[in-house]
Design a protein around this motif. Structure first.
Motif, mmCIF file in Angstrom:
data_model
loop_
_atom_site.group_PDB
_atom_site.id
_atom_site.type_symbol
_atom_site.label_atom_id
_atom_site.label_comp_id
_atom_site.label_asym_id
_atom_site.label_seq_id
_atom_site.Cartn_x
_atom_site.Cartn_y
_atom_site.Cartn_z
ATOM 1 N N PHE A 193 13.426 -3.718 -21.709
ATOM 2 C CA PHE A 193 12.033 -3.368 -21.435
ATOM 3 C C PHE A 193 11.785 -3.244 -19.933
ATOM 4 N N THR A 194 12.370 -4.135 -19.146
ATOM 5 C CA THR A 194 12.222 -4.069 -17.684
ATOM 6 C C THR A 194 12.961 -2.851 -17.143
ATOM 7 N N THR A 195 14.141 -2.584 -17.694
ATOM 8 C CA THR A 195 14.916 -1.414 -17.265
ATOM 9 C C THR A 195 14.117 -0.141 -17.510
ATOM 10 N N LEU A 196 13.403 -0.124 -18.605
ATOM 11 C CA LEU A 196 12.601 1.041 -18.981
ATOM 12 C C LEU A 196 11.562 1.390 -17.912
ATOM 13 N N LYS A 197 11.124 0.366 -17.154
ATOM 14 C CA LYS A 197 10.095 0.616 -16.138
ATOM 15 C C LYS A 197 10.554 1.608 -15.077
ATOM 16 N N ALA A 198 11.858 1.726 -14.896
ATOM 17 C CA ALA A 198 12.380 2.724 -13.958
ATOM 18 C C ALA A 198 12.046 4.141 -14.439
ATOM 19 N N PHE A 199 11.699 4.264 -15.717
ATOM 20 C CA PHE A 199 11.396 5.582 -16.299
ATOM 21 C C PHE A 199 9.928 5.680 -16.714
ATOM 22 N N SER A 200 9.059 5.047 -15.922
ATOM 23 C CA SER A 200 7.644 4.983 -16.290
ATOM 24 C C SER A 200 6.994 6.369 -16.273
ATOM 25 N N HIS A 201 7.644 7.346 -15.639
ATOM 26 C CA HIS A 201 7.093 8.707 -15.609
ATOM 27 C C HIS A 201 7.357 9.438 -16.930
ATOM 28 N N LEU A 202 8.130 8.835 -17.817
ATOM 29 C CA LEU A 202 8.382 9.459 -19.125
ATOM 30 C C LEU A 202 7.460 8.824 -20.163
ATOM 31 N N THR A 203 7.163 9.568 -21.228
ATOM 32 C CA THR A 203 6.363 8.967 -22.294
ATOM 33 C C THR A 203 7.235 8.689 -23.513
ATOM 34 N N PHE A 204 7.261 7.439 -23.896
ATOM 35 C CA PHE A 204 8.005 7.029 -25.083
ATOM 36 C C PHE A 204 6.996 6.828 -26.199
ATOM 37 N N SER A 205 7.261 7.416 -27.359
ATOM 38 C CA SER A 205 6.259 7.310 -28.416
ATOM 39 C C SER A 205 6.039 5.857 -28.828
ATOM 40 N N ASP A 206 7.062 5.030 -28.728
ATOM 41 C CA ASP A 206 6.860 3.617 -29.031
ATOM 42 C C ASP A 206 7.652 2.733 -28.060
ATOM 43 N N PRO A 207 7.047 2.398 -26.907
ATOM 44 C CA PRO A 207 7.766 1.587 -25.911
ATOM 45 C C PRO A 207 8.152 0.211 -26.457
ATOM 46 N N GLN A 208 7.434 -0.229 -27.519
ATOM 47 C CA GLN A 208 7.746 -1.543 -28.091
ATOM 48 C C GLN A 208 9.179 -1.616 -28.615
ATOM 49 N N LEU A 209 9.732 -0.439 -28.932
ATOM 50 C CA LEU A 209 11.120 -0.409 -29.412
ATOM 51 C C LEU A 209 12.059 -1.055 -28.403
ATOM 52 N N PHE A 210 11.695 -0.938 -27.116
ATOM 53 C CA PHE A 210 12.541 -1.530 -26.083
ATOM 54 C C PHE A 210 12.451 -3.059 -26.104
ATOM 55 N N HIS A 211 11.285 -3.563 -26.537
ATOM 56 C CA HIS A 211 11.116 -5.002 -26.707
ATOM 57 C C HIS A 211 11.995 -5.502 -27.838
ATOM 58 N N PHE A 212 11.956 -4.754 -28.929
ATOM 59 C CA PHE A 212 12.699 -5.171 -30.126
ATOM 60 C C PHE A 212 14.144 -4.688 -30.105
ATOM 61 N N LYS A 213 14.506 -3.996 -29.024
ATOM 62 C CA LYS A 213 15.878 -3.486 -28.854
ATOM 63 C C LYS A 213 16.298 -2.505 -29.938
ATOM 64 N N GLY A 214 15.345 -1.777 -30.487
ATOM 65 C CA GLY A 214 15.693 -0.728 -31.434
ATOM 66 C C GLY A 214 14.744 -0.696 -32.617
ATOM 67 N N PRO A 215 14.977 0.153 -33.600
ATOM 68 C CA PRO A 215 16.119 1.082 -33.629
ATOM 69 C C PRO A 215 15.856 2.371 -32.852
#
Ligand code: ZN
Length: 295
Positions: free
Chosen positions: A225-247
């Motif tokens: 989830f923290t790594t994802l912050k490097a890509f904050s300019h992108l839109t992920f339909s469900d960023p929570q997936l990064f919290h739950f590590k998938g799928p």
């Protein structure tokens, strides 16, 4: 059309460093399209017809089939010629020849760059102008894409050397539908240490002039989830997936690590904690010292 319109997120790094996983994670954003290791499309995809991550063989895959069809119509070199030129220049043993030729290209390389330009252009058009995520890893391909004039963002993924040494010491039997096309044999420690240092140094040098993001493999696994912050300019339909590590679901990746052949992908921390890896005192000391350079 300007070449700068074509955006490439180029994942560069040493093998067994999580580049395929990162390709799939970034590729799950709305603006991006995961391609895997594009530099191996001609050899592993078109010639050897290996599996795409969608489960089809590359020449039957709905995406790559169309790309290959269009590329064949416009390319100068045959597939075999293109592979041979790639092998002639894009390797550590030919480093000085490569550097010489990238700045002073001969007729052969100028035509090779043109064919490469055509390929990425077609990929970009076929994926409806999304950002191309390319996990070719090689620093040489990175320098070529930069020289050609694409809009390149370098994503440099670094795994600690001790983890890489552990991972490259294992034997993996071939299993094509699982994404392992050939037996993977253990490599000598000296070779791994030297090429790890060389690869990461070249990426550092060649990334100059591109946007650069640095990702730690270990952090990616433990805290995506923290790594994802490097890509904050992108839109992920469900960023929570990064919290739950998938799928996560792979799209159309060619070549690359075997993780891509799973239907659903979860970010799993290594069962073998890098901290517990035993390498012997001298090598361990050397690794820890070298790790600090690329931290
Ligand atoms: Zn596919």
């Amino acid at each position: 059309m300007e070449l700068k319109e074509i955006k490439i997120y180029y994942i560069a790094g040493y093998s067994r460093s999580g580049s395929t996983l990162l390709d799939i994670l970034i590729g799950s954003a709305n603006e991006t399209f995961s391609c895997g290791e594009i530099c191996f499309l001609p050899e592993n995809g078109i010639r050897d017809n290996e599996f795409c991550s969608c489960g089809k063989l590359v020449n039957d895959c709905i995406f790559w089939k169309q790309v290959i069809h269009r590329w064949n119509k416009v390319r100068t070199f045959s597939n075999e010629e293109y592979i041979n030129i790639y092998k002639k220049y894009f390797r550590n043993k030919r480093l000085f020849l490569f550097l010489w030729r990238i700045y002073f290209p001969n007729v052969e390389l100028i035509a090779f760059f043109e064919d490469t330009k055509r390929l990425y252009k077609i990929i970009w058009q076929e994926n409806h102008n999304k950002i191309i995520v390319d996990s070719s890893k090689s620093p040489y391909v990175l320098l070529m894409l930069k020289k050609i004039g694409f809009n390149v963002t370098t994503i440099h993924i670094v795994r600690n050397l001790r983890g890489v040494l552990f991972s490259t010491s294992k034997f993996l039997e071939s299993n094509p539908s699982d994404g392992v096309e050939k037996d993977i044999v253990p490599r000598s420690k000296a070779n791994v240490i030297l090429t790890w240092v060389l690869t990461n140094s070249l990426i550092f040098l060649f990334a100059k002039g591109t946007n650069l993001l640095k990702i730690s493999y270990d952090k990616l696994l433990s805290d995506p989830f923290t790594t994802l912050k490097a890509f904050s300019h992108l839109t992920f339909s469900d960023p929570q997936l990064f919290h739950f590590k998938g799928p996560f679901f792979p799209g159309h990746l060619v070549a690359g690590g075997r993780v891509r052949m799973k239907k659903e992908i979860f970010i799993e921390e290594n069962l073998m904690k890098d901290e517990n890896i035993q390498l012997g005192k001298v090598i361990d000391f050397l690794c820890r010292s070298l790790d600090k350079i690329f931290k």
